[in-house]
Design a protein around this motif. Structure first.
Motif: not given
Ligand code: ZN
Length: 306
Positions: A131-133, A137-139, A58-60, A201-203
């Protein structure tokens, strides 16, 4: 007589084309989790398009030119917000030139606004590639947040379509009631594993972990969006052995081979997960089917390694 019939049919077609029984709301959702909730609320009152594929990061997201045309004609845009789509959506919106979807317009629905975001830094800092600045955002993967998102979407649909509002409210109520009942069931399933640590893998599993009492705070990526390095992976492997961590979560768009390598070195199990309905086989049925799959597959992996 024949030509009269043709005329009549022609007139009928024109009438149908120009005066539909009710105009459907033209809705676009950035990601399939939001789309799934929007479909629950909107039912057949909306035409719905999802931009990201369920197997896409979803980021890319691949910003296809056809999205621009669709965004130009949309009444409502539902986005996750909290910078989830910052890498690909703003450029599309600039080109789409649709004032209904401008920042702050009623057609622009940033679902993060109603949610208590976690890991929000005191200052916005993208300098180190994070990219979580703006916070994590994965709520939506926390069902309590999905509940809030359902209300946000129902409110937005009501603001755009007064006639459909009763249906939107009724659908939101039904979805929320089902969600509440399922949440109790999911919590019971994962209760035996309270406090256990899981690697991701990713937060993107923070909110899921917190809701279900799992500690998901060790990641194959050194920072969100930064690919794993040998040094970082060596540290992760050491920690996994020390803390006896036996489950690694990996999403479809991430490098599964890296997860398998780490699993081979630690005796852990790789669990294929997704935050999007349709991202993994068995999750096509929508948000609730997705959570069913996640809760059951994580519980099964944790039970197998106890
Ligand atoms: Zn993320």
């Amino acid at each position: 007589m024949k030509s009269y019939t043709r005329l009549l049919i022609g007139a009928l077609l024109v009438a149908i084309g120009c005066q539909p029984v009710f105009a459907k709301l033209n809705v676009i959702a950035t990601t399939p989790d939001l789309a799934s909730i929007a479909k629950e609320i909107g039912g057949d009152h909306i035409d719905l398009l999802t931009l990201a594929k369920p197997t896409e990061d979803p980021h890319f997201v691949d910003a296809k030119p056809s999205f621009m045309v669709k965004l130009n004609r949309a009444d409502v845009l539902i986005e996750g917000g909290a910078e989830l789509e910052v890498g690909w959506l703003p450029a599309l919106l600039d080109q789409a030139r649709n004032s209904k979807l401008a920042q702050g317009a009623p057609g622009r629905v940033a679902c993060a606004q109603g949610v208590q975001l976690q890991e929000v830094p005191s200052t916005l800092d993208r300098s180190r590639g994070d990219i979580h600045a703006a916070g994590n955002p994965h709520y939506i993967i926390d069902p309590v947040n999905a509940r809030i998102v359902a209300k946000t979407i129902a409110d937005a649909f009501c603001a755009q379509d007064e006639k459909g509002c009763d249906a939107y409210r009724a659908n939101a109520k039904k979805f929320t009631e089902t969600l509440d009942a399922k949440l109790a069931e999911w919590q019971r399933t994962l209760a035996p594993f309270k406090g256990q640590q899981v690697v991701a893998y990713h937060n993107s599993w923070l909110y899921f972990g917190e809701r279900f009492g799992l500690k998901i705070d060790l990641f194959l990526e050194p920072k969100p969006g930064i690919p794993p390095t040998p040094t970082h992976l060596a540290e992760v492997i050491t920690k996994m052995k020390e803390d006896k961590v036996h489950v690694i979560l990996v999403d479809p768009y991430l490098d599964r081979r890296t997860a398998v390598t780490v699993a081979n070195r630690t005796g852990a199990t790789v669990v294929d997960v997704t935050q999007f309905p349709g991202g993994v086989k068995g999750t096509d049925g929508g948000y609730i089917a997705l959570l069913d799959y996640l809760v059951n597959s994580v519980a099964k992996a944790l039970a197998g390694t106890k």
